[in-house]
Structures are given as structure tokens and as C-alpha cells.
Write a protein that holds these residues in place. Sequence first.
Motif, PDB file in Angstrom:
ATOM      1  N   GLN A  69       0.870  -1.174   0.000  1.00 54.77           N
ATOM      2  CA  GLN A  69       0.000   0.000   0.000  1.00 54.77           C
ATOM      3  C   GLN A  69       0.905   1.222   0.000  1.00 54.77           C
ATOM      4  O   GLN A  69       1.618   1.457   0.973  1.00 54.77           O
ATOM      5  N   HIS A  74       2.603  -4.887   4.145  1.00 54.87           N
ATOM      6  CA  HIS A  74       1.954  -5.490   5.304  1.00 54.87           C
ATOM      7  C   HIS A  74       1.831  -6.989   5.066  1.00 54.87           C
ATOM      8  O   HIS A  74       1.568  -7.430   3.947  1.00 54.87           O
ATOM      9  N   ASP A 241      -2.527   0.989   8.886  1.00 51.44           N
ATOM     10  CA  ASP A 241      -1.996   0.885   7.533  1.00 51.44           C
ATOM     11  C   ASP A 241      -1.529   2.256   7.037  1.00 51.44           C
ATOM     12  O   ASP A 241      -1.486   3.232   7.793  1.00 51.44           O
ATOM     13  N   SER A 242      -1.197   2.334   5.756  1.00 50.53           N
ATOM     14  CA  SER A 242      -0.630   3.569   5.214  1.00 50.53           C
ATOM     15  C   SER A 242      -1.626   4.723   5.183  1.00 50.53           C
ATOM     16  O   SER A 242      -1.234   5.883   5.066  1.00 50.53           O
ATOM     17  N   LEU A 247      -5.583  -2.133  11.497  1.00 48.12           N
ATOM     18  CA  LEU A 247      -5.435  -3.543  11.174  1.00 48.12           C
ATOM     19  C   LEU A 247      -5.650  -4.315  12.469  1.00 48.12           C
ATOM     20  O   LEU A 247      -5.163  -3.900  13.528  1.00 48.12           O
ATOM     21  N   ASN A 257      -3.446  -8.935  11.327  1.00 50.78           N
ATOM     22  CA  ASN A 257      -3.265  -7.768  10.453  1.00 50.78           C
ATOM     23  C   ASN A 257      -4.359  -7.689   9.394  1.00 50.78           C
ATOM     24  O   ASN A 257      -4.108  -7.297   8.256  1.00 50.78           O
ATOM     25  N   TYR A 259      -7.718  -6.110   7.656  1.00 47.17           N
ATOM     26  CA  TYR A 259      -8.307  -4.775   7.577  1.00 47.17           C
ATOM     27  C   TYR A 259      -9.573  -4.735   8.415  1.00 47.17           C
ATOM     28  O   TYR A 259     -10.401  -5.644   8.365  1.00 47.17           O
TER      29      TYR A 259
END
Length: 281
Positions: A69, A74, A241-242, A247, A257, A259
Motif C-alpha cells: 500500500q 503489510h 496501515d498507510s 489492522l 493484520n 483490515y
Amino acid sequence: MGMLKEIWLDFFKSERNADDWWTRKKALLKKREAEIVRIEGNGEIFRKVRYENEMEYAYLLHVTFLTKQQDVFHMEEQVIPYEFQLVDGEITNHKQIPPEIQKRSKQPIVPEQSVENEDLRFSYDRLAAVQYAERWWNSYNPEYRKFDVDCTNYVSQCLHAGGAPMRGAPVRDQGWWYQGDNWSFSWAVAHSLRWYLSGSAEGLQGKEVENAETLIPGDVICYDFEGDGRWDHNTIVVAKDSHNMPLVNAHTDNSRNRYWSYEDSRAWTPNTQYKFFRIGE
């Protein structure tokens, strides 16, 4: 294990047999502006039944996704139950086993919050809670009972590892606790923990927030998949996350991890509702 890997890869590559789990997964990745760089899977048989001319197998697929991402990678892991029949040497009825969600009662249990003469304060150690979540995401601490629907039991253990104090024993509909071979409803029932977090005024407390992005590792997300007011599932945030979205780790269908929205889950529906809790505030 090699045979299972080949069976699953053939199934996965077949558009004729593709299930909506993969369709939802791709849609969620696109929504997140992410892509899968590598995918690996291994299986472990947990049930084998022989009939006259067929064998029925059930196995756990441990699938690992390396996703990218923006410039961040990840590693997401899920353990997904599948089953198939082997009839005269031919594989048939290969499918994902429907997910277990919290068993529902007509009158969901909401724990009592009042406990006399207790003044419980604690400093929440988020790192310890997340470390516990990582240690036990795909295994089971022998100090606790393992439940068929284990999501809330797992999250409760994580919270306790972070220093959350128990209270209310031995009354099962009061407080939040685990003791010997007994526990409060709020310890192990998704609906009960959701209401405990929003109602507790001492000890373990949750502050409800509006958006998932405001959560940080160690916080909790509650899920009502049907949108009917009865809460089915809980997860613990372990990373961001980015895009600064959570997560999560979870039990029942063990995940790491993952979403936070669970839109790639077969339990998810368009009516799904969420509650977001900051812990220890």
C-alpha cells in the motif's frame, strides 16, 4: 500438506469455483489502494470421515498475503476452514465452511455495571496487549478455556494482558472477569462485552469514538453483522496501515493484520454496524 496445497491452488485458480471471499478481498484491496505482492497457503486437516465410496475432509487453510500500500508492505494472515469430498478419486463440493459468529439469544445479556466498594484504576499497557494479541492470534493460551466462538475470549485476554483489572466475580452477569472454570458473560460473549465497554465507569472502560481511524493499537472494534442490534464479533487493533486505518487480530476465524472493516468476510453484510472503543480513557 503438499496435497492440500495443490488441491486448494487448483480450486483457487478455477473461475468456475471461485467464491465471493476472493471477490470481496480484491474489492477491498482496490478500495484501500493496495495490491497483493505474494500469496501463500498451507493446509492442515482437522476432520476426516470415511463413507462407502467417499472421504470427507475438513481442513484449515493458513493463507498469507504480502500486500503493498503506497510504499509500505503489510503481512496479513488468515486461517480459513474449507471442506471437500473425495468420491471415487474425484474432488467434489470444495467450499469454505460458513463462519462461526457469536451464538445469538432472543434476549442478549447486558452485564450489570454496579459493584459496591470497589475503586479500580489501571494504566493500560497497549504494548503488552498487542504483544499478547500477536503471540496468541493463531493458538490458545492453556491458562484459559478455548471456546468454539472464541473472538471475545481472545480480546478479553488481550485486554487483561494490558493490565485491565477484573471485577464482579462470581456473578456471571456482573462486571468483567475470568476465574478458574467460570467467567462473566462480558468476558466471552460479544454482545455483552460491547455493552460492558460502553457502560463501565471503573476498571476496564471504553470510550466510544466516531471513526475507525482515531483508534490506536490496543483498542477494540465491535461488529453487528446483521445490523439488528445484537453484536456478533470483536477484534483488537494491532497496527495501522498507510492510510492510518486499523489492522486487527481476531479469533474464531483466526486473523492477523486484517483490515478492520471485515468486508472480505462471509459474515459481513451491507447492514453491518460497528462500534469503536478507545480503551483506558
